[in-house]
Design an enzyme around this catalytic site. Structure first.
Site, PDB file in Angstrom:
ATOM      1  N   ASN A  14      33.997  -8.502 -14.911  1.00  0.00           N
ATOM      2  CA  ASN A  14      32.682  -8.922 -15.422  1.00  0.00           C
ATOM      3  C   ASN A  14      32.307 -10.308 -14.900  1.00  0.00           C
ATOM      4  O   ASN A  14      31.143 -10.566 -14.609  1.00  0.00           O
ATOM      5  CB  ASN A  14      32.667  -8.888 -16.954  1.00  0.00           C
ATOM      6  CG  ASN A  14      32.445  -7.491 -17.481  1.00  0.00           C
ATOM      7  OD1 ASN A  14      31.343  -6.951 -17.388  1.00  0.00           O
ATOM      8  ND2 ASN A  14      33.495  -6.867 -18.000  1.00  0.00           N
ATOM      9  N   ASN A 108      28.827 -12.118 -25.657  1.00  0.00           N
ATOM     10  CA  ASN A 108      30.051 -11.347 -25.416  1.00  0.00           C
ATOM     11  C   ASN A 108      29.680  -9.965 -24.875  1.00  0.00           C
ATOM     12  O   ASN A 108      28.665  -9.402 -25.266  1.00  0.00           O
ATOM     13  CB  ASN A 108      30.795 -11.185 -26.752  1.00  0.00           C
ATOM     14  CG  ASN A 108      32.070 -10.365 -26.613  1.00  0.00           C
ATOM     15  OD1 ASN A 108      32.871 -10.573 -25.698  1.00  0.00           O
ATOM     16  ND2 ASN A 108      32.267  -9.414 -27.517  1.00  0.00           N
ATOM     17  N   HIS A 110      30.982  -6.161 -24.881  1.00  0.00           N
ATOM     18  CA  HIS A 110      31.925  -5.287 -25.597  1.00  0.00           C
ATOM     19  C   HIS A 110      31.786  -3.858 -25.051  1.00  0.00           C
ATOM     20  O   HIS A 110      30.671  -3.370 -24.883  1.00  0.00           O
ATOM     21  CB  HIS A 110      31.636  -5.312 -27.103  1.00  0.00           C
ATOM     22  CG  HIS A 110      32.622  -4.483 -27.869  1.00  0.00           C
ATOM     23  ND1 HIS A 110      33.893  -4.939 -28.156  1.00  0.00           N
ATOM     24  CD2 HIS A 110      32.549  -3.221 -28.349  1.00  0.00           C
ATOM     25  CE1 HIS A 110      34.553  -3.982 -28.793  1.00  0.00           C
ATOM     26  NE2 HIS A 110      33.762  -2.937 -28.931  1.00  0.00           N
ATOM     27  N   GLU A 148      29.893 -15.679 -36.587  1.00  0.00           N
ATOM     28  CA  GLU A 148      31.206 -15.954 -37.185  1.00  0.00           C
ATOM     29  C   GLU A 148      32.014 -14.681 -37.459  1.00  0.00           C
ATOM     30  O   GLU A 148      33.214 -14.739 -37.684  1.00  0.00           O
ATOM     31  CB  GLU A 148      31.083 -16.831 -38.455  1.00  0.00           C
ATOM     32  CG  GLU A 148      30.134 -16.350 -39.523  1.00  0.00           C
ATOM     33  CD  GLU A 148      28.666 -16.401 -39.080  1.00  0.00           C
ATOM     34  OE1 GLU A 148      27.896 -15.511 -39.512  1.00  0.00           O
ATOM     35  OE2 GLU A 148      28.300 -17.291 -38.273  1.00  0.00           O
ATOM     36  N   GLU A 179      28.978   1.625 -14.887  1.00  0.00           N
ATOM     37  CA  GLU A 179      27.626   2.092 -15.229  1.00  0.00           C
ATOM     38  C   GLU A 179      26.922   1.188 -16.241  1.00  0.00           C
ATOM     39  O   GLU A 179      25.702   1.209 -16.333  1.00  0.00           O
ATOM     40  CB  GLU A 179      27.689   3.531 -15.778  1.00  0.00           C
ATOM     41  CG  GLU A 179      28.098   4.541 -14.723  1.00  0.00           C
ATOM     42  CD  GLU A 179      28.053   5.973 -15.244  1.00  0.00           C
ATOM     43  OE1 GLU A 179      27.540   6.215 -16.348  1.00  0.00           O
ATOM     44  OE2 GLU A 179      28.581   6.861 -14.530  1.00  0.00           O
ATOM     45  N   GLU A 181      28.673  -2.197 -18.165  1.00  0.00           N
ATOM     46  CA  GLU A 181      29.010  -3.617 -18.333  1.00  0.00           C
ATOM     47  C   GLU A 181      28.528  -4.493 -17.189  1.00  0.00           C
ATOM     48  O   GLU A 181      27.903  -5.542 -17.420  1.00  0.00           O
ATOM     49  CB  GLU A 181      30.528  -3.784 -18.472  1.00  0.00           C
ATOM     50  CG  GLU A 181      31.093  -3.129 -19.706  1.00  0.00           C
ATOM     51  CD  GLU A 181      32.574  -3.408 -19.886  1.00  0.00           C
ATOM     52  OE1 GLU A 181      33.014  -4.544 -19.671  1.00  0.00           O
ATOM     53  OE2 GLU A 181      33.310  -2.472 -20.252  1.00  0.00           O
TER      54      GLU A 181
HETATM   55  C1  GAR Z   1      35.939  -5.330 -20.394  1.00  0.00           C
HETATM   56  O1  GAR Z   1      35.894  -3.934 -20.492  1.00  0.00           O
HETATM   57  C2  GAR Z   1      35.281  -5.967 -21.607  1.00  0.00           C
HETATM   58  O2  GAR Z   1      34.166  -5.248 -22.062  1.00  0.00           O
HETATM   59  C3  GAR Z   1      36.409  -5.926 -22.593  1.00  0.00           C
HETATM   60  O3  GAR Z   1      37.552  -6.266 -21.849  1.00  0.00           O
HETATM   61  C4  GAR Z   1      37.386  -5.841 -20.503  1.00  0.00           C
HETATM   62  C5  GAR Z   1      37.639  -7.008 -19.599  1.00  0.00           C
HETATM   63  O4  GAR Z   1      37.571  -6.638 -18.238  1.00  0.00           O
HETATM   64  N1  GAR Z   1      36.161  -6.809 -23.695  1.00  0.00           N
HETATM   65  C6  GAR Z   1      36.496  -6.519 -24.951  1.00  0.00           C
HETATM   66  O5  GAR Z   1      37.097  -5.511 -25.274  1.00  0.00           O
HETATM   67  C7  GAR Z   1      36.071  -7.564 -25.984  1.00  0.00           C
HETATM   68  N2  GAR Z   1      36.250  -7.069 -27.323  1.00  0.00           N
HETATM   69  P1  GAR Z   1      37.335  -7.709 -17.091  1.00  0.00           P
HETATM   70  O6  GAR Z   1      38.349  -8.838 -17.309  1.00  0.00           O
HETATM   71  O7  GAR Z   1      37.632  -6.950 -15.829  1.00  0.00           O
HETATM   72  O8  GAR Z   1      35.930  -8.199 -17.161  1.00  0.00           O
END
Ligand code: GAR
Length: 207
Positions: A14, A108, A110, A148, A179, A181
């Site tokens: 990401n 964030n 998710h 919070e 698709e 993130e």
């Molecule tokens: C991603 O899928 C992100 O959405 C998730 O961790 C992964 C990190 O991938 N985040 C969570 O689950 C937060 N609760 P990346 O390091 O390759 O971006």
């Protein structure tokens, strides 16, 4: 120019999507000023270095107390002079003092359609395992402001992704990233940089 600090814990795909979008101009008026990782040796740090972005590793294990770690994290962000903090696969819960100080300035990504498969214990691959276990046919990703609570802040953007019959958690994770993130996270940053996002009564308004 919107100054952005990106917090990471792992692969950093990401983060890469953000770096690429700034580079290609699909995110405008934005500079990634710092990458902060709570783990050393992760791929996300390599990606930052390759893009010439300063990075810092701040690990819980290096501090005497949770409070000292929290302070170090907040100080690092303060020093970066970032106006927006992006949690891009940052898998620690943020110190409440940080959330308060940067109200509506932390977002964030998710990997589900919040409020499904979110909250305490739902992160990374686990989210996709639970979606497959439940047998949902559609999942997706959500970009939201951090408040919070855990995954409870105002929702900025969501994108749905189909689940296929033979999906494994790993296959599904990759599809959700590709698709959803890697598209909606840069899009959200671009909207914020353009001043088009307003939070009112706990909801996001797009102007
Ligand atoms: C991603 O899928 C992100 O959405 C998730 O961790 C992964 C990190 O991938 N985040 C969570 O689950 C937060 N609760 P990346 O390091 O390759 O971006």
């Amino acid at each position: 120019m919107l100054k952005v600090a990106v917090l990471v814990s792992g692969g950093g795909t990401n983060l890469q999507a953000l770096i690429d979008a700034v580079g290609s101009g699909s995110i405008e008026n934005t500079e990634i000023v710092k990458v902060i990782s709570n783990k050393s040796g992760v791929k996300a740090l390599e990606r930052a270095e390759k893009a010439g972005i300063p990075s810092e590793v701040i690990r819980k294990a290096d501090f005497e107390s949770a409070e000292a770690f929290d302070r170090a994290l907040i100080d690092s962000i303060d020093r970066s002079e970032a106006e927006l903090i992006v949690l891009a696969g940052f898998l620690l819960v943020l110190p409440p003092a940080l959330v308060k100080k940067y109200e509506n300035r932390i977002i964030n990504i998710h990997p589900s359609l919040i409020p499904s498969f979110c909250g305490k214990g739902y992160y990374g691959l686990k989210v996709h395992e639970e979606a497959l276990k439940r047998g949902v046919k559609i999942t997706g990703a959500t970009v939201h402001f951090v408040d919070e609570g855990c995954d409870s802040g105002p929702i900025i953007l969501q994108k749905a992704v189909n689940i296929m019959d033979n999906d494994t958690a790993e296959v599904l994770q990759k599809r959700v990233m590709e698709e959803a993130e890697w598209k909606i996270l840069p899009e959200a940053v671009n909207l914020i940089a353009a001043g088009r996002i307003k939070v009112s009564n706990g909801k996001v308004e797009l102007t």
